[in-house]
Design an enzyme around this catalytic site. Structure first.
Site, short mmCIF file in Angstrom:
data_model
loop_
_atom_site.label_atom_id
_atom_site.label_comp_id
_atom_site.label_asym_id
_atom_site.label_seq_id
_atom_site.Cartn_x
_atom_site.Cartn_y
_atom_site.Cartn_z
N ASP A 1 -5.89 -0.07 5.81
CA ASP A 1 -6.49 -0.54 7.25
C ASP A 1 -7.55 0.03 6.57
O ASP A 1 -8.99 -0.28 6.73
CB ASP A 1 -5.58 -0.82 7.92
CG ASP A 1 -4.21 -1.31 8.30
OD1 ASP A 1 -4.25 -1.94 7.43
OD2 ASP A 1 -3.88 -1.57 9.56
N ASP B 1 0.99 -1.37 -0.76
CA ASP B 1 -0.44 -0.20 -0.13
C ASP B 1 0.70 1.02 0.09
O ASP B 1 0.77 2.09 -0.43
CB ASP B 1 -0.94 0.13 1.09
CG ASP B 1 -0.58 0.12 2.51
OD1 ASP B 1 0.58 -0.25 2.55
OD2 ASP B 1 -1.37 0.42 3.58
N SER C 1 -6.43 -4.96 12.62
CA SER C 1 -7.19 -3.58 12.72
C SER C 1 -8.07 -2.97 13.78
O SER C 1 -8.21 -2.04 13.39
CB SER C 1 -6.96 -3.07 11.50
OG SER C 1 -6.32 -1.82 11.27
N SER C 2 -7.43 -3.28 14.85
CA SER C 2 -8.62 -1.96 15.49
C SER C 2 -8.44 -1.10 15.52
O SER C 2 -9.32 -0.10 16.02
CB SER C 2 -8.44 -2.93 16.99
OG SER C 2 -7.09 -2.65 17.79
N SER C 3 -7.14 -0.66 15.32
CA SER C 3 -7.07 1.41 15.22
C SER C 3 -7.23 1.43 14.48
O SER C 3 -8.38 2.70 14.14
CB SER C 3 -5.72 1.36 14.89
OG SER C 3 -5.08 0.25 14.19
C1 GLA Z 1 0.31 -2.49 8.37
C2 GLA Z 1 -0.44 -1.36 7.90
C3 GLA Z 1 -0.74 -1.36 7.14
C4 GLA Z 1 0.05 -2.55 5.38
C5 GLA Z 1 0.11 -3.69 5.75
C6 GLA Z 1 0.54 -3.98 5.55
O1 GLA Z 1 -1.11 -3.34 8.71
O2 GLA Z 1 -1.11 -1.05 8.38
O3 GLA Z 1 -1.08 0.14 6.27
O4 GLA Z 1 1.05 -1.93 5.49
O5 GLA Z 1 0.81 -3.71 7.51
O6 GLA Z 1 0.62 -4.82 3.80
#
Ligand code: GLA
Length: 383
Positions: A169, A32, A123-125
């Protein structure tokens, strides 16, 4: 539930309530922020955020899941430490919204309640950022589109929390849909969805190995990619991000790159190509190819990007050998966190348990927590 908790904490009804889901990275590991294409799904676990205006200039917060509460003055809008650390994501969102022109004469109360596991790579954040953005947007009469909320969440992470993440995320939490895979072109910030193949499921295995992304390794990988981009750009002005490069272009610059940066760049370029192949495999319903691409993605993370760990490698290997599994891979930032598997409907808890037992024997640590996810709706204002 969030409304009762809010009332219990603040003695009044909330003015706005919003929800946002956790996410799984399906494919496109560390692509990303290199401006390529990534895919993810929103899961049916979400964080709810409720807010109301205060009569003073303070911000009060309470987190149901973390059993924490705290307060600061609006004039002290800086990164919090120790016991107020839990406030940072919402505070970051608030700060970015103020910077974007939102007017806030008075402070606010905010409560959150969650079914998204924390520190587990789902990704709770991003979920709390998106839910906070929508809730505060309503509270301060600063309505947001989906892309606004996504960008605010990412900016809070980059500029306030200090995590140099890309848009995956927040983008998946914002644009997720039931039974759909979210596809993001991170260069153009275009979002679209593809149907999740019927009869397939994601299983999540939490290795229990902590992935502390802010400190260190994630930022190092990011820096490595930026160094590689700079060198590639010097010799190929049309390459402005790793997603613009071909494998041949990276190979041609091998002697100019450190061995480490070379491997990181090869991973990103190869992974971006895999995402494009994945799109094709999904469109023609070739689940065997989907599974192979997941496995290849993992091998590339493991050996070229070096953001896996033995526990995750073990889980991926075991999962890949099971019947009813199409493919498995590390998902998310890495250095621990989760492995995911795409399965058919017959993959069973007994199979998952068997892997858990082997894991326990091998590592002498608690077996991974696992769950089968269902996809869910993206972030939204509830009331
Ligand atoms: C974490 C980051 C994302 C992405 C992934 C790996 O989740 O927050 O932005 O870079 O790692 O793909």
């Amino acid at each position: 539930m969030i409304k009762e908790y809010f009332k219990e904490q603040f003695g009044c009804e909330p003015t706005a309530v919003a929800q946002a889901p956790g996410r799984l990275e399906f494919i496109g590991n560390h692509v990303d922020y290199n401006k390529g294409i990534v895919m993810g799904v929103a899961i049916d676990n979400r964080i709810s955020v409720a807010v109301s205006l205060r009569d003073d200039d303070e911000i009060h917060m309470a987190s149901h899941g973390l059993h924490c509460s705290g307060k600061i003055k609006m004039s002290e809008l800086v990164l919090q430490e120790r016991r107020n650390k839990f406030m940072n994501y919402p505070l970051g969102v608030f700060k970015i919204m103020l910077d974007a022109g939102m007017k806030a004469g008075r402070g606010f109360n905010l409560a959150d309640a969650s079914t998204v596991p924390t520190g587990a790579g789902v990704s709770s954040s991003a979920a709390i950022e998106l839910a906070t953005a929508y809730a505060l947007g309503k509270l301060y009469n600063f309505p947001l589109t989906k892309i606004d909320a996504v960008r605010i969440g990412k900016a809070a992470e980059n500029k306030f929390v200090g995590m140099p993440c890309g848009i995956l995320d927040q983008g998946v939490s914002g644009f997720g849909e039931k039974d759909a895979i979210v596809r993001i072109d991170c260069k153009t910030e275009e979002f679209s969805t593809l149907p999740l193949p019927a009869g397939t499921y994601f299983w999540v295995f939490n290795s229990g190995v902590k992935h502390a992304l802010v400190a260190g390794d994630y930022a190092k990988r990011n820096a490595s990619c930026m160094r590689a981009t700079e060198i590639l750009n010097k010799y190929n002005p049309e390459i402005t991000c790793l997603a613009d490069a071909t494998i041949a272009a990276v190979e041609a610059c091998k002697s100019k790159l450190t061995p480490e940066d070379f491997n990181r760049a090869l991973h990103v370029v190869g992974e971006n190509n895999r995402v494009i192949e994945m799109e094709h495999a999904l469109k023609i319903g070739d689940l065997a190819a989907v599974g192979e691409l997941m496995k290849a993605s993992h091998m590339s993370s493991r050996f070229l990007f070096e953001n896996s760990c033995p526990e995750i490698d073990f889980l991926v290997t075991e999962l890949s050998e099971q019947t009813n599994v199409y493919g498995a891979r590390l998902s998310g930032g890495g250095f621990g966190g989760i492995a995911i598997a795409l399965t058919n409907g017959d993959f069973s808890t007994a199979q998952a348990d068997e892997i858990g037992n082997k894991f326990e024997k091998k590592y002498g640590r608690k077996p991974p927590q696992f769950f089968r996810t269902t996809t869910g709706e993206g972030a939204r204002l509830v009331e």
